[in-house]
Each structure stands twice: as structure tokens, then as C-alpha cells.
Design a protein around this motif. Structure first.
Motif, PDB file in Angstrom:
ATOM      1  N   ILE A   1     -48.703  33.889  -4.155  1.00 51.89           N
ATOM      2  CA  ILE A   1     -48.324  32.528  -3.564  1.00 51.89           C
ATOM      3  C   ILE A   1     -49.667  32.058  -3.001  1.00 51.89           C
ATOM      4  O   ILE A   1     -49.690  30.806  -3.208  1.00 51.89           O
ATOM      5  N   GLY A   2     -50.528  32.577  -2.600  1.00 51.90           N
ATOM      6  CA  GLY A   2     -51.661  32.051  -2.003  1.00 51.90           C
ATOM      7  C   GLY A   2     -52.526  31.678  -3.170  1.00 51.90           C
ATOM      8  O   GLY A   2     -53.316  30.545  -2.811  1.00 51.90           O
ATOM      9  N   GLN A   3     -52.526  32.316  -4.236  1.00 49.75           N
ATOM     10  CA  GLN A   3     -53.425  31.723  -5.223  1.00 49.75           C
ATOM     11  C   GLN A   3     -52.855  30.459  -6.275  1.00 49.75           C
ATOM     12  O   GLN A   3     -53.571  29.546  -6.277  1.00 49.75           O
ATOM     13  N   ALA A   4     -51.486  30.421  -6.151  1.00 52.25           N
ATOM     14  CA  ALA A   4     -50.781  29.470  -6.895  1.00 52.25           C
ATOM     15  C   ALA A   4     -50.628  28.156  -6.092  1.00 52.25           C
ATOM     16  O   ALA A   4     -50.466  27.208  -6.652  1.00 52.25           O
ATOM     17  N   GLY A   5     -50.528  28.123  -4.756  1.00 52.76           N
ATOM     18  CA  GLY A   5     -50.199  27.167  -3.943  1.00 52.76           C
ATOM     19  C   GLY A   5     -51.329  26.050  -4.180  1.00 52.76           C
ATOM     20  O   GLY A   5     -50.907  24.745  -4.504  1.00 52.76           O
ATOM     21  N   PRO A   6     -52.858  26.327  -3.955  1.00 56.36           N
ATOM     22  CA  PRO A   6     -53.529  25.271  -4.175  1.00 56.36           C
ATOM     23  C   PRO A   6     -53.752  24.742  -5.647  1.00 56.36           C
ATOM     24  O   PRO A   6     -54.018  23.474  -5.900  1.00 56.36           O
ATOM     25  N   LEU A   7     -53.602  25.452  -6.657  1.00 55.75           N
ATOM     26  CA  LEU A   7     -53.495  25.175  -7.990  1.00 55.75           C
ATOM     27  C   LEU A   7     -52.375  24.322  -8.126  1.00 55.75           C
ATOM     28  O   LEU A   7     -52.466  23.131  -8.912  1.00 55.75           O
ATOM     29  N   LEU A   8     -51.097  24.320  -7.546  1.00 54.16           N
ATOM     30  CA  LEU A   8     -50.094  23.379  -7.973  1.00 54.16           C
ATOM     31  C   LEU A   8     -50.163  22.273  -7.198  1.00 54.16           C
ATOM     32  O   LEU A   8     -49.845  21.152  -7.644  1.00 54.16           O
ATOM     33  N   ASP A   9     -50.954  22.215  -5.782  1.00 59.13           N
ATOM     34  CA  ASP A   9     -51.274  21.123  -5.245  1.00 59.13           C
ATOM     35  C   ASP A   9     -52.258  20.138  -5.812  1.00 59.13           C
ATOM     36  O   ASP A   9     -51.680  18.774  -5.934  1.00 59.13           O
ATOM     37  N   ARG A  10     -53.187  20.618  -6.592  1.00 53.36           N
ATOM     38  CA  ARG A  10     -54.053  19.751  -7.315  1.00 53.36           C
ATOM     39  C   ARG A  10     -53.527  19.291  -8.497  1.00 53.36           C
ATOM     40  O   ARG A  10     -53.628  18.162  -8.804  1.00 53.36           O
ATOM     41  N   PHE A  11     -52.622  20.052  -9.078  1.00 46.38           N
ATOM     42  CA  PHE A  11     -51.986  19.482 -10.324  1.00 46.38           C
ATOM     43  C   PHE A  11     -51.106  18.523 -10.183  1.00 46.38           C
ATOM     44  O   PHE A  11     -51.010  17.302 -10.739  1.00 46.38           O
ATOM     45  N   VAL A  12     -50.196  18.624  -8.939  1.00 47.90           N
ATOM     46  CA  VAL A  12     -49.250  17.591  -8.606  1.00 47.90           C
ATOM     47  C   VAL A  12     -50.117  16.250  -8.043  1.00 47.90           C
ATOM     48  O   VAL A  12     -49.779  15.016  -8.479  1.00 47.90           O
ATOM     49  N   ASN A  13     -51.160  16.559  -7.494  1.00 46.47           N
ATOM     50  CA  ASN A  13     -51.899  15.144  -7.179  1.00 46.47           C
ATOM     51  C   ASN A  13     -52.344  14.529  -8.315  1.00 46.47           C
ATOM     52  O   ASN A  13     -52.746  13.284  -8.189  1.00 46.47           O
ATOM     53  N   ALA A  14     -52.808  15.066  -9.362  1.00 47.53           N
ATOM     54  CA  ALA A  14     -53.678  14.798 -10.521  1.00 47.53           C
ATOM     55  C   ALA A  14     -52.193  13.981 -11.438  1.00 47.53           C
ATOM     56  O   ALA A  14     -52.618  13.025 -11.963  1.00 47.53           O
TER      57      ALA A  14
END
Length: 499
Positions: free
Chosen positions: A328-341
Motif C-alpha cells: 500500500i505504501g508503494q502503490a499510493g504515490p503511484l496511483l496519486d500521480r496517475f490520477v493527477n495526470a
């Protein structure tokens, strides 16, 4: 000659296979209801409920907009109540939602039904995939989803697929006219309902062609596709309007000359259906007359649209599966960047004070006439409810009385307010009232004429450490008037030195 005959028979077979395929999702609902182990839905006739849904969408949708899902579910639930009156309303609504999801094909990627059929050409059997929709979701004018019935769904109602809709509409009107002329109004009513569905189907056929133009104007040719369709459709609509007006006139004469009670009522019902057909024809005619302007507007708009610079993202294989392998700690920032983009920029809904004041101060526009209905408002006498009670004010004043020349911190006063009675229900409101008083004393010190003192709050850079409030831990000080004036002068000199 034999080969041509064989080919015609084969193509006719494929057409009939398509007709069966279109009806299969409706029939499949009744087969799938027995597979639901958590519900006993044996008594419901799912085919009737499905046809009710398609019929409701078909008759309520217009050229541009569709039908709300709530209205369709309500119509299905009414029929479900008639089928199983001993069941409760919650089950009827659940059955209606399940039937509607089945017709929309919820659970599939593209919401399509697919059926494989074959055609024998030149001695070879070639398989084809027939993909179709029954009910499809579109975005309404308010941004909420709407439902539209496809040509295939209407074909389920009228019983044919892959036919010339205009010819069938002419035949439906001719049948209706013959029945009216012979006085068979009961049969004519069923024929009129069929003619209305043909009218809706023809409008949907035209709308689908225009929608293809809106998606990609380069995929259609103006003179070969669009203009030809426009001319043929306008001529067809004009003929239908003339024919339906003639049938309507015959029915009016029949109502005037009839001596039976049933005939005028039946004729009035037929006239209502014909008026609905005429209304839909008029709406379609108005849209067709604007096709030329729409085509030119789409040309101007789409010519400046650049081609896509990147391919679509496969959400399942490129995003979902790799993310499931991460923590969860690794996936959270990646998903945040994908949603923002991937999300489009959206302006936050922030109230701009100058715009609000301008809108409030702008006088209303004067109307040209006094025809508008003016309603005099009626105001009732109401009492303003106090935000804080008298007891809360008294408790806060007692706490503020602890301030002296040495000063007392806001954090200390808050702890005292909480320690007075931990079980008192109004404690949170008393804390807010105390914080508001201290904050007010920070900007406007309070003079007490009885003893000649000034109560003020000062900020000396100490942060407030509290579970509810944040900011500066204000120091509440009570001084005499002369000392307060001297302290203010020192503060002003310090500020001038800083500047």
C-alpha cells in the motif's frame, strides 16, 4: 441461377439468426433467474419485465435526450408488483434493477451482446460476429446518465431485424389506415402502437447516422451519405405526416358520426397516438433541417483537432495487475500521480468576494411588461435562536476574570474550561465561545470603566498546543488604562524600528 438462389436463402437465414440473437438476452433473463441461489424469483416473468423496460425507454426518449433509470425501474417495478403482489416493494425494486442491468449488459467491458453467425459465399462458409446493444447509457443535459433504446431493442418490440425501416413504417401506416376505414378500432389501436414504435425506430436510425457524423466528419461523405439521407428522410417524413393527418381526420369524422359510446373513446385513444407520432415527426424534421449547419460546424471544429499523440492505457494489464503486486505504501504515490495526470483540470469552487458583492449590489433588470406574476412574500414572526446560552457566557466571563497583569495563556483557560465539568454536554460550545472571546480581545481590547482596566490579548510567538484549536497561544493580560497606553506606545515604537 441456383447459386444465386442458394445465396439469397443463406442471407435470409443469417437475417433470421440475427433476429433470434437480439431476442436471446431477453429470454436469457428468465433462464438466469433460477441460478440466483439467494433469491426466490421463480414467480416473476422476466421477459414481460424486459419488454416493459424497452417499451418505456422507447416511448419516453426523444431525439436528443434519453430516459432516467429511476423512471424505467419504477415502470418495471409496477409490472413486477402485478406479477407477485405478495412480495414487498424492496424485492420488486431489486428485480427491476436486475432486469435493467441485464438489458444494459452490466459486467461486460463494452456493454455489448455478441452472437456468431455465418454466411455462405462462393461455396465457403464465413463466420461473422454480430455485436449489438439493447439499452445503452448516454450522458444527459445535466450530466447524469440517461437510457436510450437501440434499433435492435425496438426490433424486439416490432419483431424484425435488418429491414428497411422506412418501408416498414409505410406499411404500418397503410395497415392502420385500412383498419380505421373498416371500423376495426380495436385492431387499429394495436396497429397504431406498432406505428408509433416504428416512428421511434426511424428517428433512432436517423439519429445514429448523425451521431457518426459528429464523432468523425471524415468518415461520411456529404453528398453521398449525409445530404442523400437528409433528402430521403424529409420526403419520407412529409409523406408520413400527410398519411397520419388523413387517418386522424377520418377518426374525427368517425367520432362525430358515431352513435355508439365505445367508438368515440376508441377513436380518441387512436388520435392521441397519432398526435404523438406527428409530434415526433415534427421534432425529427426540425433536426434534419439543421443537418447542413451541423455538418459545416463539425468540419470547422474537427479540422483543428490534432491526432492522438499516445495510445490508450490498458488499465487492467498496465495498471491494476502491477499495482496489486505492490504494498500500500508503494502503490499510493503511484496511483496519486496517475490520477493527477489522467484527470482533467477542474477549477475549484471558491467564493470570490468582489464577485459576490457585485452580484448582491446589482439592481434587478426592469421587465418590458407587467405581465409577470408578482407574488407578495409573507413573512412570519420568528425568534433568532441564540448560538450560546446565558450560562455559557457567564462561565466564559468567569474564566476571563482570571487575567491579571502577569497574564494567563489561552491554553490554560481552555484546560480550565474542560476541567470544570468533564461530563457537561455543552463543554465543546463553551470552549468555542472562550476562543472567540480571546480572539476578539486580540484585535479590540475591552475597557472596564468600573475599575479603570483594559483586558487585551497579545501574541508573543508561542504556538498553541491544543487538541481542538491551532495558532498562537495568546496571552490574556489585564492592565490599568495608563499601563495599557504605555504598552501600546512601546509596541508601536518596536514596530516602527522593525520597519
Amino acid at each position: 441461377m441456383a447459386e444465386a438462389t442458394t445465396r439469397r436463402d443463406t442471407l435470409g437465414l443469417a437475417t433470421r439468426v440475427k433476429a433470434l440473437a437480439v431476442a436471446n438476452p431477453v429470454l436469457d433473463l428468465d433462464r438466469r433467474k433460477s441460478q440466483r441461489v439467494t433469491h426466490d424469483w421463480v414467480g416473476y416473468q422476466m421477459e414481460e419485465l424486459a419488454l416493459t423496460a424497452i417499451d418505456t425507454v422507447t416511448l419516453k426518449m426523444d431525439f436528443e435526450d434519453g430516459v432516467r433509470q429511476e423512471d424505467v425501474i419504477e415502470a418495471i417495478a409496477r409490472v413486477a408488483t402485478l406479477q407477485m403482489p405478495d412480495r414487498d416493494e424492496a424485492e420488486h425494486l431489486e428485480v427491476a434493477g436486475w432486469v435493467l442491468d441485464g438489458l444494459i449488459s452490466v459486467g461486460t467491458v463494452n456493454r455489448d451482446f455478441e452472437h456468431v453467425y455465418g454466411v455462405a459465399i462462393d461455396g465457403r462458409y464465413v463466420s461473422h460476429s454480430f455485436a449489438f446493444k439493447l439499452l445503452r447509457e448516454i450522458s444527459g443535459a445535466d450530466g447524469r446518465p440517461r437510457l436510450r433504446a437501440s434499433n435492435e431493442a425496438i426490433a424486439v418490440l416490432v419483431g424484425a431485424v435488418d429491414i428497411d425501416i422506412a418501408s416498414e413504417q409505410v406499411a404500418a401506416d397503410a395497415k392502420l389506415e385500412a383498419l380505421v376505414r373498416r371500423g376495426r378500432l380495436t385492431d387499429a389501436y394495436r396497429a397504431a402502437e406498432m406505428a408509433l414504435r416504428r416512428t421511434v425506430q426511424y428517428a433512432e436510425h436517423i439519429r445514429s447516422g448523425l451521431e457518426q457524423m459528429r464523432r468523425d466528419v471524415r468518415s461520411v461523405d456529404w453528398s453521398r451519405d449525409v445530404q442523400r439521407m437528409q433528402i430521403e428522410a424529409l420526403e419520407h417524413i412529409e409523406d408520413r405526416i400527410k398519411a397520419e393527418n388523413a387517418i386522424k381526420d377520418n377518426l374525427v369524422q368517425m367520432m362525430e358520426n358515431s352513435t355508439e359510446e365505445a367508438t368515440p373513446q376508441q377513436a380518441a385513444e387512436l388520435i392521441a397516438i397519432l398526435e404523438e407520432c406527428l409530434r415526433r415527426h415534427a421534432a425529427l424534421q426540425a433536426n434534419l433541417q439543421e443537418v447542413g449547419e451541423q455538418f459545416r460546424a463539425e468540419q470547422e471544429r474537427q479540422v483543428f483537432v490534432p491526432p492522438p499523440s499516445r495510445s490508450h492505457v490498458d488499465l487492467e494489464n498496465q495498471l491494476l495487475h502491477p499495482v496489486l503486486e505492490l504494498s500500500i505504501g508503494q502503490a499510493g504515490p503511484l496511483l496519486d500521480r496517475f490520477v493527477n495526470a489522467a484527470s482533467a483540470p477542474r477549477r475549484p469552487e471558491v467564493l470570490y468576494l468582489p464577485d459576490l458583492i457585485t452580484g448582491l449590489m446589482t439592481p434587478p433588470a426592469d421587465h418590458d411588461s407587467d405581465d409577470d406574476l408578482i407574488v407578495d412574500p409573507e413573512f412570519a414572526d420568528t425568534e433568532d435562536a441564540a448560538a450560546f446560552s446565558d450560562g455559557q457566557y457567564a462561565a466564559v466571563e468567569a474564566l476571563l476574570g482570571r487575567a491579571d497583569t502577569a497574564g494567563v495563556r489561552l491554553s490554560t483557560l481552555l484546560r480550565s474550561a474542560r476541567d470544570q465539568d468533564a461530563a457537561q454536554l455543552d463543554r465543546p460550545r463553551r470552549e468555542h465561545l472562550l476562543a472567540l472571546h480571546v480572539l476578539g480581545l486580540f484585535g479590540a481590547p475591552r475597557l472596564d470603566p468600573s475599575d479603570g482596566t483594559v483586558l487585551s490579548a497579545q501574541a508573543d510567538g508561542v504556538a498553541l498546543d491544543d487538541v481542538t484549536f491551532a495558532g498562537d497561544d495568546l496571552l490574556l493580560v489585564r492592565r490599568s488604562v495608563s499601563d495599557a497606553a504605555l504598552a501600546e506606545d512601546r509596541l508601536n515604537d518596536r514596530l516602527r524600528e522593525t520597519v
